[in-house]
Design an enzyme around this catalytic site. Sequence first.
Site, PDB file in Angstrom:
ATOM      1  N   THR A 423       0.885  -1.113  -0.005  1.00 29.50           N
ATOM      2  CA  THR A 423      -0.129   0.001  -0.018  1.00 29.50           C
ATOM      3  C   THR A 423       0.841   1.268   0.042  1.00 29.50           C
ATOM      4  O   THR A 423       1.717   1.215   0.798  1.00 29.50           O
ATOM      5  CB  THR A 423      -1.159   0.077   1.208  1.00 29.50           C
ATOM      6  OG1 THR A 423      -1.767   1.255   1.072  1.00 29.50           O
ATOM      7  CG2 THR A 423      -0.305  -0.034   2.627  1.00 29.50           C
ATOM      8  N   HIS A 475       2.463 -11.598  14.345  1.00 26.57           N
ATOM      9  CA  HIS A 475       3.343 -11.967  15.035  1.00 26.57           C
ATOM     10  C   HIS A 475       3.212 -13.481  15.485  1.00 26.57           C
ATOM     11  O   HIS A 475       4.073 -14.101  16.309  1.00 26.57           O
ATOM     12  CB  HIS A 475       3.503 -10.956  16.429  1.00 26.57           C
ATOM     13  CG  HIS A 475       4.742 -11.068  16.916  1.00 26.57           C
ATOM     14  ND1 HIS A 475       5.883 -11.855  16.676  1.00 26.57           N
ATOM     15  CD2 HIS A 475       5.466 -10.010  18.023  1.00 26.57           C
ATOM     16  CE1 HIS A 475       7.041 -11.673  17.285  1.00 26.57           C
ATOM     17  NE2 HIS A 475       6.882 -10.373  17.977  1.00 26.57           N
TER      18      HIS A 475
END
Length: 504
Positions: A423, A475
């Site tokens: 993006t 994560h």
Amino acid sequence: MADILTPVLGESVAEATIAKWTKKPGDAVKKDEILVELETDKVSLEVAAPADGTLTEILAGEGDTVVPGTVLGRIGGAGEVAAAAPAAKVDTPAAAPAPAAAPAASGALLDVKTPVMGESVAEGAISRWAKKAGEAVKKDEILVEIETDKVAVEVASPADGTLAEIVAADGATVTPGQVIARISTDGSVVAAAPAPAPAAAPAPAQKASDHLSPAVNRIVSETGLNTAGIAGSGKDGRITKGDALAALSNPAPTAIAPVTTPAAQIAPREVGPREERVKMTRLRQTIARRLKESQSTAAQLTTFNEVDMTTVMSLRNTYKDAFEKRHGVKLGFMSFFAKAVVAALKDIPAVNAEIDGTDIIYKNHYDLGIAVGTEKGLVVPVLRDVDTLSLAGIEKGIAGLGKQARDGTLSLDQLQGGTFTITNGGIYGSLMSTPILNMPQVGILGMHNIVQRPMVVNGQIVARPMMYLALSYDHRIVDGKEAVTFLVRIKEGLEDPQRFILDV
């Protein structure tokens, strides 16, 4: 006699729920015509007729749970009706969106129906009619735009004639195969009045269901949705996937966690004279829901680095004219970033993966989602097999997808299956951001504005065009060391593009 069988539902999907039959016993069907929609915990599947003939029997009604190989119904020869298949077998709910009592096209009247809108898209909303009842229309002329939670679909006139009747007005919710208008092909039928404004659908009788479909169960487990106060529109008052998604998009007090605030405080507030209340589009509702689901599902973390754009900018300035003359497309920065991202994904495969339950699925292909801002909201079309494309191929692909996104002509296939997203907030002047993951992907790269900043190079302070890079990652699957290394690989590739040529 041909059996209609439940298809294989996909890896790890053991059962499905009958969401909707599009035909009744006794109706004529054509081979490959959609007969029934199945709902699983992952997607909606459409089952087509295996042959021409007549739907003689429905064995699994709406709301029933089926497994792969289950016989859903049977098709006989033209005009054949099985005596053992009473029409009452299909208990169609009164709130079904398709107008069951609509007269079939006869004589000079031709039905205009909602097209199949793609995998997992069960309904849409009439966005805008381009023609009014009584107006002349040409074959293939666009009549109406239908907005789904993913793309806008244009419906064209099937023939020359007059738009005799608009059955589904602006704002109405429609399903594939539903009659939305009728065309008079010889001018003998003229609409007496314009289509009425869409009336609020009557709320179906609320009936508690002691069985939720796999799709609804998944939504409940992922979002914590309380189904106690949701009025189901399915068979016997069962809650459908659409009911659950609607409750998430516009939660009622009974569909969310218990609140202690007074009811007056959770009711929509009154709009002042200098304010305007506008209903969110389906696309905007979907964007909001998916972003919130992303934050609620993944353990998101963002790491940053910065890249000196001197070399890339110099290359671009040197060759941009020759590049455009040879390839017919401008040389931008996105192709360099795409190449750098693919090289980094090959080096750090965990960033090019996804979590499926307790498993990790590593992708051995590189399909990059490129975020594009449009007037209707953010969409992320996917550029396939970027590792096989040249810089020119990447630039052409991105330019084509961007134009389709702005024109609203992207297909569902072009919006699905990406393995990583890029993006670029820099085109709007963003200096730094923390992008949100595009689930089920586990990584997204944020590009930003290029700014001249003082940097120390060989002991000297010089002005360099610098860009901050941001990598948001999940994560749960990507460790901090892998995330930092991934960004370093991108930085190295952009500051020394010869690495692309040498593959080092």
